[in-house]
Design a protein around this motif. Structure first.
Motif, short mmCIF file in Angstrom:
data_model
loop_
_atom_site.label_atom_id
_atom_site.label_comp_id
_atom_site.label_asym_id
_atom_site.label_seq_id
_atom_site.Cartn_x
_atom_site.Cartn_y
_atom_site.Cartn_z
N SER A 13 51.05 34.02 33.00
CA SER A 13 50.26 34.45 34.15
C SER A 13 48.90 34.95 33.65
N VAL A 14 47.87 34.64 34.42
CA VAL A 14 46.50 35.00 34.03
C VAL A 14 45.84 35.78 35.16
N THR A 15 45.10 36.82 34.80
CA THR A 15 44.35 37.59 35.79
C THR A 15 42.86 37.33 35.61
N LEU A 16 42.22 36.88 36.68
CA LEU A 16 40.76 36.78 36.69
C LEU A 16 40.22 38.13 37.13
N GLN A 17 39.15 38.56 36.49
CA GLN A 17 38.64 39.90 36.77
C GLN A 17 37.18 39.87 37.21
N ALA A 18 36.89 40.70 38.23
CA ALA A 18 35.52 40.89 38.71
C ALA A 18 35.15 42.35 38.55
N GLN A 19 33.95 42.60 38.07
CA GLN A 19 33.49 43.98 37.95
C GLN A 19 33.45 44.62 39.33
N THR A 20 33.91 45.87 39.41
CA THR A 20 33.98 46.56 40.69
C THR A 20 32.58 46.87 41.23
N VAL A 21 32.37 46.52 42.48
CA VAL A 21 31.16 46.87 43.22
C VAL A 21 31.62 47.59 44.48
N LEU A 22 31.35 48.88 44.59
CA LEU A 22 31.85 49.67 45.71
C LEU A 22 31.36 49.10 47.04
N GLY A 23 32.32 48.90 47.96
CA GLY A 23 31.99 48.42 49.29
C GLY A 23 31.80 46.93 49.40
N ALA A 24 31.99 46.21 48.30
CA ALA A 24 31.74 44.76 48.31
C ALA A 24 33.01 43.98 48.63
N SER A 25 32.83 42.73 49.03
CA SER A 25 33.94 41.80 49.20
C SER A 25 33.82 40.73 48.12
N TYR A 26 34.96 40.09 47.82
CA TYR A 26 35.01 39.15 46.71
C TYR A 26 35.58 37.81 47.18
N SER A 27 35.09 36.76 46.57
CA SER A 27 35.59 35.42 46.88
C SER A 27 35.56 34.58 45.61
N TRP A 28 36.72 33.96 45.32
CA TRP A 28 36.84 33.10 44.14
C TRP A 28 37.13 31.67 44.55
N VAL A 29 36.59 30.71 43.84
CA VAL A 29 36.99 29.30 43.96
C VAL A 29 37.10 28.74 42.55
N GLY A 30 38.02 27.76 42.40
CA GLY A 30 38.21 27.20 41.08
C GLY A 30 38.91 25.86 41.12
N PRO A 31 39.35 25.37 39.96
CA PRO A 31 39.98 24.05 39.87
C PRO A 31 41.21 23.91 40.75
N GLY A 32 41.45 22.68 41.18
CA GLY A 32 42.65 22.38 41.96
C GLY A 32 42.66 23.00 43.33
N GLY A 33 41.49 23.29 43.89
CA GLY A 33 41.43 23.88 45.22
C GLY A 33 41.74 25.37 45.25
N PHE A 34 41.72 26.02 44.11
CA PHE A 34 42.03 27.44 44.07
C PHE A 34 40.98 28.25 44.84
N SER A 35 41.45 29.23 45.58
CA SER A 35 40.56 30.17 46.27
C SER A 35 41.29 31.49 46.47
N SER A 36 40.54 32.57 46.46
CA SER A 36 41.13 33.89 46.65
C SER A 36 40.04 34.85 47.10
N THR A 37 40.45 35.84 47.90
CA THR A 37 39.54 36.90 48.32
C THR A 37 39.91 38.23 47.67
N GLN A 38 40.79 38.18 46.67
CA GLN A 38 41.13 39.39 45.91
C GLN A 38 40.09 39.63 44.83
N GLN A 39 39.91 40.88 44.49
CA GLN A 39 38.95 41.19 43.43
C GLN A 39 39.44 40.62 42.10
N ASN A 40 40.71 40.82 41.79
CA ASN A 40 41.27 40.37 40.51
C ASN A 40 42.52 39.52 40.78
N PRO A 41 42.33 38.27 41.16
CA PRO A 41 43.49 37.43 41.50
C PRO A 41 44.31 37.05 40.27
N ILE A 42 45.60 36.82 40.52
CA ILE A 42 46.51 36.43 39.45
C ILE A 42 46.90 34.97 39.63
#
Length: 202
Positions: free
Chosen positions: A53-82
């Motif tokens: 299992s791998v955790t992607l990490q985003a530096q914390t920005v207070l009050g911000a929202s997060y969005s990830w996209v990646g290979p194979g159609g990956f997407s997440s709105t978590q700050q640090n998706p697994i």
């Protein structure tokens, strides 16, 4: 009437003062300029092993929202998706978008995934006799790992895998080696024979 350019780098209050003789009053307007957030993304520096299992990490920005996209159609709105059970299909570039007060910023990171190495293990001196000298394994894994044996009765160094037949009980033993790193565990079997009795003499 004079016009001035708008400062788009900082919140600024602008004052309008009418020319003399005009039927108008002084007015003020404050234009708020929100700062652009920082989007720092990271993946493991050491490529994880396939199946982990791998955790992607985003530096914390207070009050911000997060969005990830990646290979194979990956997407997440978590700050640090697994990402569970990663494979080579998960390797590639992951793009992070951090949004604060309507202002987005992008960052990215690269994930690499390693395939497990197949390890081979053998004891060329097996079978042993109880009065034999210690026997060393031939192991294709160059990193560290742990040796274990079953059932109890075998004298073996858990770090080097060296067997001391003279301190072992006769029997058949299964030896397991668990590498530290991206490699598959391996097992082999060795035999320790009891002393040979010839005409009642060991």
């Amino acid at each position: 009437m004079l016009f001035r350019s708008i400062n788009n780098t900082a919140t600024t209050t602008y004052t309008f003062t009418p020319d003399a003789g005009q039927c108008a009053t002084t007015a003020q307007l404050t234009i708020t300029v929100n700062p652009t957030p920082v989007a720092l993304a990271s993946a493991p520096i050491i490529p994880p092993c396939s199946g982990s299992s791998v955790t992607l990490q985003a530096q914390t920005v207070l009050g911000a929202s997060y969005s990830w996209v990646g290979p194979g159609g990956f997407s997440s709105t978590q700050q640090n998706p697994i990402l569970p059970n990663v494979t080579a299909a998960n390797a590639g570039v992951y793009v992070l978008t951090v949004t604060l007060n309507g202002c987005p910023a992008n960052g990215n990171t690269v994930l690499s995934v390693s395939s497990p190495v197949t390890v081979t293990l053998a004891y060329p001196e097996s079978p042993f006799c109880v009065d034999d000298s210690p026997g060393e394994p031939i192991n294709s894994w160059t990193g560290s790992g742990i040796y274990s044996s079953s059932p109890v009765g075998l004298s073996m160094d858990s770090d080097t895998g060296v067997i001391d037949p003279s301190a072992s009980l006769p029997g058949v033993y299964q030896i397991s080696y668990t590498p530290v790193g991206c490699a598959t565990p391996v097992m082999t079997t060795i035999t320790v024979y009891p002393p040979v009795i010839v005409n009642g003499i060991f």
